[in-house]
Design an enzyme around this catalytic site. Structure first.
Site, PDB file in Angstrom:
ATOM      1  N   LYS A 192       0.835  -1.200   0.000  1.00  0.00           N
ATOM      2  CA  LYS A 192       0.000   0.000   0.000  1.00  0.00           C
ATOM      3  C   LYS A 192       0.875   1.258   0.000  1.00  0.00           C
ATOM      4  O   LYS A 192       1.602   1.518   0.948  1.00  0.00           O
ATOM      5  CB  LYS A 192      -0.906   0.049   1.232  1.00  0.00           C
ATOM      6  CG  LYS A 192      -1.953   1.162   1.073  1.00  0.00           C
ATOM      7  CD  LYS A 192      -2.603   1.577   2.356  1.00  0.00           C
ATOM      8  CE  LYS A 192      -1.903   2.695   3.057  1.00  0.00           C
ATOM      9  NZ  LYS A 192      -1.887   3.982   2.347  1.00  0.00           N
ATOM     10  N   GLY A 244       7.096   4.578   8.210  1.00  0.00           N
ATOM     11  CA  GLY A 244       6.196   5.709   8.413  1.00  0.00           C
ATOM     12  C   GLY A 244       6.425   6.318   9.781  1.00  0.00           C
ATOM     13  O   GLY A 244       7.528   6.214  10.340  1.00  0.00           O
ATOM     14  N   THR A 246       6.310   7.208  13.797  1.00  0.00           N
ATOM     15  CA  THR A 246       6.519   6.399  15.000  1.00  0.00           C
ATOM     16  C   THR A 246       5.178   6.044  15.639  1.00  0.00           C
ATOM     17  O   THR A 246       4.995   4.917  16.114  1.00  0.00           O
ATOM     18  CB  THR A 246       7.438   7.161  15.972  1.00  0.00           C
ATOM     19  OG1 THR A 246       8.687   7.360  15.296  1.00  0.00           O
ATOM     20  CG2 THR A 246       7.690   6.390  17.245  1.00  0.00           C
ATOM     21  N   GLU A 266      10.398   0.835  10.130  1.00  0.00           N
ATOM     22  CA  GLU A 266      11.373   1.909   9.921  1.00  0.00           C
ATOM     23  C   GLU A 266      10.623   3.198  10.181  1.00  0.00           C
ATOM     24  O   GLU A 266       9.739   3.574   9.404  1.00  0.00           O
ATOM     25  CB  GLU A 266      11.923   1.832   8.488  1.00  0.00           C
ATOM     26  CG  GLU A 266      13.262   2.529   8.352  1.00  0.00           C
ATOM     27  CD  GLU A 266      13.142   3.862   7.656  1.00  0.00           C
ATOM     28  OE1 GLU A 266      13.136   4.884   8.371  1.00  0.00           O
ATOM     29  OE2 GLU A 266      13.038   3.885   6.426  1.00  0.00           O
ATOM     30  N   CYS A 300      13.602  10.515   6.482  1.00  0.00           N
ATOM     31  CA  CYS A 300      13.521  10.076   7.889  1.00  0.00           C
ATOM     32  C   CYS A 300      14.868  10.230   8.582  1.00  0.00           C
ATOM     33  O   CYS A 300      14.931  10.462   9.772  1.00  0.00           O
ATOM     34  CB  CYS A 300      13.012   8.652   8.028  1.00  0.00           C
ATOM     35  SG  CYS A 300      12.851   7.763   6.519  1.00  0.00           S
ATOM     36  N   GLU A 397      10.372  15.068  15.814  1.00  0.00           N
ATOM     37  CA  GLU A 397      10.638  15.044  14.381  1.00  0.00           C
ATOM     38  C   GLU A 397       9.724  16.060  13.679  1.00  0.00           C
ATOM     39  O   GLU A 397       8.511  16.053  13.874  1.00  0.00           O
ATOM     40  CB  GLU A 397      10.362  13.646  13.824  1.00  0.00           C
ATOM     41  CG  GLU A 397      10.741  13.522  12.373  1.00  0.00           C
ATOM     42  CD  GLU A 397      10.535  12.121  11.804  1.00  0.00           C
ATOM     43  OE1 GLU A 397       9.527  11.492  12.154  1.00  0.00           O
ATOM     44  OE2 GLU A 397      11.378  11.684  11.015  1.00  0.00           O
TER      45      GLU A 397
HETATM   46  P1  ADP Z   1       3.490  10.005   7.670  1.00  0.00           P
HETATM   47  O1  ADP Z   1       3.352  10.882   8.872  1.00  0.00           O
HETATM   48  O2  ADP Z   1       4.870   9.839   7.172  1.00  0.00           O
HETATM   49  O3  ADP Z   1       2.448  10.224   6.634  1.00  0.00           O
HETATM   50  P2  ADP Z   1       2.058   7.679   8.459  1.00  0.00           P
HETATM   51  O4  ADP Z   1       2.591   6.718   9.455  1.00  0.00           O
HETATM   52  O5  ADP Z   1       0.832   8.428   8.790  1.00  0.00           O
HETATM   53  O6  ADP Z   1       3.301   8.580   8.201  1.00  0.00           O
HETATM   54  O7  ADP Z   1       1.841   6.989   7.041  1.00  0.00           O
HETATM   55  C1  ADP Z   1       2.705   6.034   6.498  1.00  0.00           C
HETATM   56  C2  ADP Z   1       1.886   4.986   5.814  1.00  0.00           C
HETATM   57  O8  ADP Z   1       1.103   4.285   6.786  1.00  0.00           O
HETATM   58  C3  ADP Z   1       0.874   5.523   4.805  1.00  0.00           C
HETATM   59  O9  ADP Z   1       0.815   4.630   3.714  1.00  0.00           O
HETATM   60  C4  ADP Z   1      -0.418   5.529   5.597  1.00  0.00           C
HETATM   61  O10 ADP Z   1      -1.576   5.452   4.789  1.00  0.00           O
HETATM   62  C5  ADP Z   1      -0.260   4.277   6.432  1.00  0.00           C
HETATM   63  N1  ADP Z   1      -1.061   4.247   7.659  1.00  0.00           N
HETATM   64  C6  ADP Z   1      -1.563   5.283   8.370  1.00  0.00           C
HETATM   65  N2  ADP Z   1      -2.236   4.844   9.455  1.00  0.00           N
HETATM   66  C7  ADP Z   1      -2.156   3.483   9.450  1.00  0.00           C
HETATM   67  C8  ADP Z   1      -2.622   2.436  10.310  1.00  0.00           C
HETATM   68  N3  ADP Z   1      -3.308   2.693  11.408  1.00  0.00           N
HETATM   69  N4  ADP Z   1      -2.331   1.162   9.987  1.00  0.00           N
HETATM   70  C9  ADP Z   1      -1.599   0.872   8.890  1.00  0.00           C
HETATM   71  N5  ADP Z   1      -1.145   1.808   8.044  1.00  0.00           N
HETATM   72  C10 ADP Z   1      -1.393   3.107   8.301  1.00  0.00           C
END
Ligand code: ADP
Length: 487
Positions: A192, A244, A246, A266, A300, A397
């Site tokens: 995804k 993504g 933390t 990561e 990151c 961050e």
């Molecule tokens: P960023 O702040 O870098 O956008 P996120 O952690 O929100 O980081 O997003 C990184 C990825 O994780 C994206 O593809 C986002 O759609 C996905 N994502 C966000 N929330 C969830 C969740 N609860 N479970 C799995 N994936 C998620």
């Protein structure tokens, strides 16, 4: 022409040098790539993906839900059991090579689409993201039929179906980091991409389709956080790889606990870039700029905390300010541009919130005067001096072009300050003394430490963090080991 004390000063302007877009093809609407076919989302819903540099809509993308994820996992399971895990490894390698070659052939198109969708400069996507992404496929293709040499004296087995969730800062590169080792080790994939940057993953799906990779080996499901959560919670997924924030990483770790799924995370960073007084200062200043301002701080491992030895601090800061004044902020498609667009409105708001907090905390802010395009999301490069270790801007961050600067006197002091963070992804050390480099590399709690350089990547070299920056490594043999069972 302006004059300064009667001396004529020419105000140079770059002539724009825009990368062309006529050679790229974007569909108005993209469906999900499941079981080798383009499938409509079961909800019928689509969302827009925009160009953050000018807020124009680029395309509409399917919003996958639990049902779609289930379809994708079923396809991946079938492809795993019936085709991919039983295929001779040398045959698997051929497909992975073919994907790498097709990506190379379409490198220019991929780079332009990455820049349009993510806001990153064309220089970065053309010279870094896309070549590195291709190289990851080439590198792991090489390992596919040599797994017993990669892990000598062990019996190597694949894991099964890998669920992979990636962020928006290096969309194609992150997809390559995750898909290539998974395939080389004999696993199948449900990936995804991030909601703001789905297009290069969908282009990769087209490439995968063109490569003739058996149906269901790679499935791309676009959507939001709930789509990602559906992958994490699916009972037939054997491994989750997440890059993504933390916070989301912690949620995923909780969700996966006790399920037997393998997990690599990561996550965020607040990496220290440390300049000693014997460092080549001009080179170090370029390293600082490269570490935090190119790619708008959307890395990151960005060197977002600068520690300068006190006796050279004034010199370094003066040179840094000078250099900031020569950076060119604007249209990411312009080959002259150093700082492109912030990835989304939400991210720009987050960065501006931190800049406000920094000022309220009493830190001194410096931004060069530069013209900001009227449309789109932009943030000028920002320095904060007079920063205390406890300040929010030095602890959290920001994920934007914002650098905090602190000084130090001794090696022990800077090690203590650099390690005083919940994160531990990367660090940079600038000094002429080799022994000092070795001393710091053993004492800094960071997964990657660069010496007299910054932000250098290679497919053969593992990348990953300590503490709240996550666990597991991507790249190199370490990256491959996350996708195998060693019996
Ligand atoms: P960023 O702040 O870098 O956008 P996120 O952690 O929100 O980081 O997003 C990184 C990825 O994780 C994206 O593809 C986002 O759609 C996905 N994502 C966000 N929330 C969830 C969740 N609860 N479970 C799995 N994936 C998620």
């Amino acid at each position: 022409m302006a004059t300064k004390k009667n001396i004529p000063v020419v105000e140079w302007e770059y002539a724009p040098s825009l990368e062309g877009t006529s050679h790229i093809q974007l569909k108005k609407q993209y469906d999900l790539f499941i079981d080798g076919k383009w499938v409509k989302p079961s909800s019928g819903k689509y969302f827009q993906t925009i160009n953050p540099a000018n807020e124009e809509v680029l395309s509409e993308v399917a919003y996958g839900n639990e049902k779609d994820v289930d379809l994708a996992v079923k396809a991946a399971r079938k492809a795993y059991t019936e085709v991919w895990s039983v295929m001779p490894a040398a045959e698997r390698a051929k497909y992975i090579y073919r994907i790498a070659r097709l990506m190379q052939e379409r490198a220019r198109e991929l780079a332009v689409i990455e820049t349009l969708d993510a806001g990153k400069t064309i220089r970065e996507s053309r010279d870094i993201d896309v070549p590195l992404a291709c190289n990851h496929f080439f590198y792991y293709a090489g390992w596919a039929d040599k797994l017993e040499y990669a892990f000598p004296n062990r019996k190597v087995e694949s894991i099964g179906v890998a669920g992979q969730i990636i962020p928006w800062n290096f969309p194609l590169l992150m997809a390559a980091w995750k898909i290539a080792p998974a395939l080389a080790a004999g696993n199948t994939v449900v990936l995804k991409p991030a909601e703001t940057t789905p297009l290069t993953a969908l282009k990769l799906a087209e490439i995968i389709e063109a490569s003739g990779l058996p149906a269901g080996v790679v499935n791309i499901v676009t959507g939001f956080g709930d789509t990602g959560a559906a992958i994490v919670n699916h009972t037939d997924v054997d491994k989750i790889a997440f890059t993504g924030s933390t916070n989301v990483g912690k949620m995923i770790q909780k969700a996966v606990a006790g399920t037997g799924k393998k997990l690599t995370l990561e996550l965020g960073g607040k990496s220290a870039n440390i300049i000693f007084d014997d460092a080549p200062i001009d080179q170090a200043v370029e390293g600082i700029i490269n570490g935090i301002f190119f790619n708008q701080g959307h890395v990151c491992c960005a060197g977002s905390r600068l520690f300068v030895q006190e006796n050279v601090a004034d010199k370094v800061i003066a040179k840094l300010k000078d250099r900031l004044n020569s950076l060119y902020l604007g249209n990411p498609l312009d080959k002259n541009t150093d700082i492109g667009a912030i990835n989304s409105k939400e991210q720009l708001e987050t960065i501006n919130k931190y800049i406000k907090i920094g000022k309220q905390e009493g830190a001194e802010m410096y931004q060069p005067s530069c013209s900001i395009p009227k449309k789109g999301f932009y943030c000028p490069p920002t320095l904060f001096t007079n920063v205390a270790q406890s300040n929010v801007i030095a602890q959290e961050e920001i994920f934007g072009p914002v650098l905090t600067i602190q000084t130090f006197r001794t090696v022990d002091e800077v090690i203590q300050k650099a390690n005083n963070t919940p994160f531990g992804l990367a660090a940079g050390v600038w000094t002429d003394k080799g022994s000092r480099i070795f001393n710091l590399t053993t004492k800094l709690r960071a997964g990657v430490i660069w010496a007299n350089t910054y932000n250098k990547f290679d497919p053969t070299s593992p990348f990953g963090g300590y503490k709240e920056s996550g666990f597991g490594r991507e790249g190199g043999l370490h990256g491959l080991s996350s996708y195998v069972k060693l019996v």
